[in-house]
Scaffold this motif. Structure first.
Motif, mmCIF file in Angstrom:
data_model
loop_
_atom_site.group_PDB
_atom_site.id
_atom_site.type_symbol
_atom_site.label_atom_id
_atom_site.label_comp_id
_atom_site.label_asym_id
_atom_site.label_seq_id
_atom_site.Cartn_x
_atom_site.Cartn_y
_atom_site.Cartn_z
ATOM 1 N N LYS A 198 0.926 -1.314 -0.089
ATOM 2 C CA LYS A 198 0.034 0.030 0.175
ATOM 3 C C LYS A 198 0.781 1.039 -0.006
ATOM 4 N N PRO A 225 3.618 2.437 -1.820
ATOM 5 C CA PRO A 225 3.838 2.861 -3.232
ATOM 6 C C PRO A 225 2.562 3.671 -3.475
ATOM 7 N N GLU A 226 1.393 3.423 -3.212
ATOM 8 C CA GLU A 226 0.157 3.905 -3.646
ATOM 9 C C GLU A 226 -0.070 5.202 -2.895
ATOM 10 N N MET A 228 2.263 6.956 -1.327
ATOM 11 C CA MET A 228 3.457 7.912 -1.905
ATOM 12 C C MET A 228 2.992 8.545 -3.408
ATOM 13 N N LYS A 229 2.623 7.710 -4.116
ATOM 14 C CA LYS A 229 2.119 8.384 -5.479
ATOM 15 C C LYS A 229 0.775 9.351 -5.358
ATOM 16 N N GLY A 230 0.123 8.951 -4.368
ATOM 17 C CA GLY A 230 -0.939 10.049 -3.977
ATOM 18 C C GLY A 230 -0.800 11.259 -3.279
ATOM 19 N N GLY A 237 2.406 12.570 -3.738
ATOM 20 C CA GLY A 237 3.128 13.252 -4.843
ATOM 21 C C GLY A 237 2.318 14.298 -5.675
ATOM 22 N N LYS A 238 1.149 13.433 -6.003
ATOM 23 C CA LYS A 238 0.150 14.156 -6.843
ATOM 24 C C LYS A 238 -0.579 15.405 -6.255
ATOM 25 N N LYS A 246 1.957 18.195 -6.086
ATOM 26 C CA LYS A 246 1.998 18.807 -7.449
ATOM 27 C C LYS A 246 0.947 19.773 -7.538
#
Length: 64
Positions: free
Chosen positions: A24, A26-27, A29-31, A33-34, A37
């Motif tokens: 869970k 990586p998901e 961290m992706k969220g 980062g998004k 941004k």
């Protein structure tokens, strides 16, 4: 006094791994980062409403 050292950071990382699991993270961290941004873009006044590389020109051309 009150600073985070290496042992505290390691304990925090271990606690996060236990709570969320390895798949869970990586998901998450992706969220994260998004979201960061989008926040930075909003601060700069940029809009992220472009869709799949196509741009639309909303300005009217002056009539001659």
């Amino acid at each position: 006094m009150g600073g985070l050292g290496a042992p505290e950071i390691i304990l925090i990382i271990i606690a996060i791994l236990i709570l969320f699991g390895g798949k869970k993270i990586p998901e998450l961290m992706k969220g994260l980062g998004k979201g960061m941004k989008e926040f930075k873009d909003a601060q700069n006044g940029e809009s992220s409403t472009t869709t799949s590389g196509s741009t639309t020109n909303t300005e009217e051309k002056p009539k001659v």
